[in-house]
Write an enzyme that holds these catalytic residues in place. Sequence first.
Site, PDB file in Angstrom:
ATOM      1  N   LEU A  45      11.053 -20.743  -4.055  1.00 14.15           N
ATOM      2  CA  LEU A  45       9.955 -19.906  -3.568  1.00 14.15           C
ATOM      3  C   LEU A  45       8.684 -20.069  -4.409  1.00 14.15           C
ATOM      4  O   LEU A  45       8.755 -20.147  -5.636  1.00 14.15           O
ATOM      5  CB  LEU A  45      10.429 -18.446  -3.653  1.00 14.15           C
ATOM      6  CG  LEU A  45       9.399 -17.357  -3.366  1.00 14.15           C
ATOM      7  CD1 LEU A  45       9.092 -17.306  -1.871  1.00 14.15           C
ATOM      8  CD2 LEU A  45       9.913 -16.002  -3.840  1.00 14.15           C
ATOM      9  N   HIS A  53       3.269   3.423  -8.857  1.00 15.12           N
ATOM     10  CA  HIS A  53       3.066   2.008  -9.184  1.00 15.12           C
ATOM     11  C   HIS A  53       4.316   1.431  -9.860  1.00 15.12           C
ATOM     12  O   HIS A  53       4.703   0.291  -9.604  1.00 15.12           O
ATOM     13  CB  HIS A  53       1.846   1.844 -10.091  1.00 15.12           C
ATOM     14  CG  HIS A  53       0.547   2.236  -9.432  1.00 15.12           C
ATOM     15  ND1 HIS A  53       0.220   1.854  -8.138  1.00 15.12           N
ATOM     16  CD2 HIS A  53      -0.508   2.966  -9.862  1.00 15.12           C
ATOM     17  CE1 HIS A  53      -0.975   2.336  -7.826  1.00 15.12           C
ATOM     18  NE2 HIS A  53      -1.440   3.025  -8.839  1.00 15.12           N
ATOM     19  N   ASP A  80       0.835  -1.205   0.000  1.00 17.82           N
ATOM     20  CA  ASP A  80       0.000   0.000   0.000  1.00 17.82           C
ATOM     21  C   ASP A  80       0.871   1.256   0.000  1.00 17.82           C
ATOM     22  O   ASP A  80       1.963   1.260   0.567  1.00 17.82           O
ATOM     23  CB  ASP A  80      -0.898  -0.028   1.260  1.00 17.82           C
ATOM     24  CG  ASP A  80      -2.078   0.925   1.135  1.00 17.82           C
ATOM     25  OD1 ASP A  80      -2.281   1.506   0.051  1.00 17.82           O
ATOM     26  OD2 ASP A  80      -2.793   1.092   2.141  1.00 17.82           O
ATOM     27  N   ARG A  89       1.605  -4.969   6.106  1.00 19.12           N
ATOM     28  CA  ARG A  89       0.968  -3.927   5.300  1.00 19.12           C
ATOM     29  C   ARG A  89       1.814  -2.670   5.399  1.00 19.12           C
ATOM     30  O   ARG A  89       2.172  -2.237   6.505  1.00 19.12           O
ATOM     31  CB  ARG A  89      -0.456  -3.639   5.780  1.00 19.12           C
ATOM     32  CG  ARG A  89      -1.136  -2.579   4.905  1.00 19.12           C
ATOM     33  CD  ARG A  89      -2.601  -2.402   5.199  1.00 19.12           C
ATOM     34  NE  ARG A  89      -3.216  -1.505   4.219  1.00 19.12           N
ATOM     35  CZ  ARG A  89      -4.470  -1.576   3.802  1.00 19.12           C
ATOM     36  NH1 ARG A  89      -5.267  -2.501   4.290  1.00 19.12           N
ATOM     37  NH2 ARG A  89      -4.937  -0.728   2.917  1.00 19.12           N
TER      38      ARG A  89
HETATM   39  C1  FPP Z   1      -1.488   0.342  -3.426  1.00 19.69           C
HETATM   40  O1  FPP Z   1      -1.120   1.644  -3.617  1.00 19.69           O
HETATM   41  C2  FPP Z   1      -1.026  -0.549  -4.469  1.00 19.69           C
HETATM   42  C3  FPP Z   1      -1.819  -1.153  -5.394  1.00 19.69           C
HETATM   43  C4  FPP Z   1      -3.267  -0.936  -5.482  1.00 19.69           C
HETATM   44  C5  FPP Z   1      -1.299  -2.065  -6.407  1.00 19.69           C
HETATM   45  C6  FPP Z   1       0.001  -2.735  -6.140  1.00 19.69           C
HETATM   46  C7  FPP Z   1       0.599  -3.038  -7.440  1.00 19.69           C
HETATM   47  C8  FPP Z   1       1.908  -2.992  -7.767  1.00 19.69           C
HETATM   48  C9  FPP Z   1       2.981  -2.725  -6.805  1.00 19.69           C
HETATM   49  C10 FPP Z   1       2.324  -3.205  -9.177  1.00 19.69           C
HETATM   50  C11 FPP Z   1       1.982  -4.495  -9.845  1.00 19.69           C
HETATM   51  C12 FPP Z   1       2.185  -5.739  -9.068  1.00 19.69           C
HETATM   52  C13 FPP Z   1       3.002  -6.787  -9.383  1.00 19.69           C
HETATM   53  C14 FPP Z   1       2.935  -8.047  -8.581  1.00 19.69           C
HETATM   54  C15 FPP Z   1       3.976  -6.736 -10.473  1.00 19.69           C
HETATM   55  P1  FPP Z   1      -2.255   2.746  -3.701  1.00 19.69           P
HETATM   56  O2  FPP Z   1      -2.428   3.127  -5.114  1.00 19.69           O
HETATM   57  O3  FPP Z   1      -3.498   2.271  -3.044  1.00 19.69           O
HETATM   58  O4  FPP Z   1      -1.602   3.892  -2.886  1.00 19.69           O
HETATM   59  P2  FPP Z   1      -2.333   5.041  -2.052  1.00 19.69           P
HETATM   60  O5  FPP Z   1      -3.144   4.353  -0.977  1.00 19.69           O
HETATM   61  O6  FPP Z   1      -1.211   5.838  -1.506  1.00 19.69           O
HETATM   62  O7  FPP Z   1      -3.194   5.805  -3.017  1.00 19.69           O
END
Ligand code: FPP
Length: 247
Positions: free
Chosen positions: A129, A35, A18, A186
């Site tokens: 893994l 991201h 997150d 988290r």
């Molecule tokens: C949360 O940050 C993250 C996500 C919703 C997506 C996680 C995805 C990746 C790290 C990339 C793709 C994954 C892989 C396995 C290659 P947020 O956007 O909710 O952040 P915020 O709460 O600060 O807005």
Amino acid sequence: MAEAILPNVPRHVAIIMDGNGRWARARGLPRTMGHKKGVEAVREVVRTAGDIGISYLTLFAFSSENWRRPEAEVSDLMGLLKAFIRRDLADLHRENVRIRVIGEREHLRSDILPLLLEAEETTRNNTALTLVIAFNYGSRDEMARALRKIGEKIRDGYLTPDMVTPELIDAHLDTAGMPDPDLIIRTSGEERLSNFLLWQAAYSELVFVPEFWPDFDRPLFMATLEKFAGRERRFGGLAASSVLAGE
Ligand code: FPP
């Protein structure tokens, strides 16, 4: 490797990644950059997990609720996941990593499902893994799907209601055959599970770290594992110290 001496290595670590958006905002960058950096953190954490002998690493990549985000961001996240599989699959396969995907598959777009299936198929016999990608995943949806399957078997006479035990439910979840997570991490300071592995988290240790996901590097992962190592897990029993003291 120095890290191999880490005591009490968890068998299964699950992570709610997150804070990508906030990481980007703090730098005046578009969310998409958060991201993108997040994928780099994924690579580092997968490598570290393999190095220290963790057996299962589950990453919450996209929740069943994430479809509610603006279309541009959804498509951005899809693009990153597809690129990750296309670019990293060969490396992961070489490193003997087995990929497993959990989440609802039936309604997935035709450009993503074949990639996920290919990743699972290519790596199915690997023995290092297991990288579990939670994609289009929501715990309540997973449980509803499991209960539907059990209901159908009861209706068709393969099971009777008294055969429904926690073990039977386990065997019908997307995570069938996997150990429950020992540790759920988290990032970003939020302290909730957000519909992630609710059934499987019954005895998991939870560690919430304040850093945003793109900053979750190897040293931070190691520090989090050390925190886990210091916890005493009782699974509903007594503390070891109480047993020794004959309390
Ligand atoms: C949360 O940050 C993250 C996500 C919703 C997506 C996680 C995805 C990746 C790290 C990339 C793709 C994954 C892989 C396995 C290659 P947020 O956007 O909710 O952040 P915020 O709460 O600060 O807005």
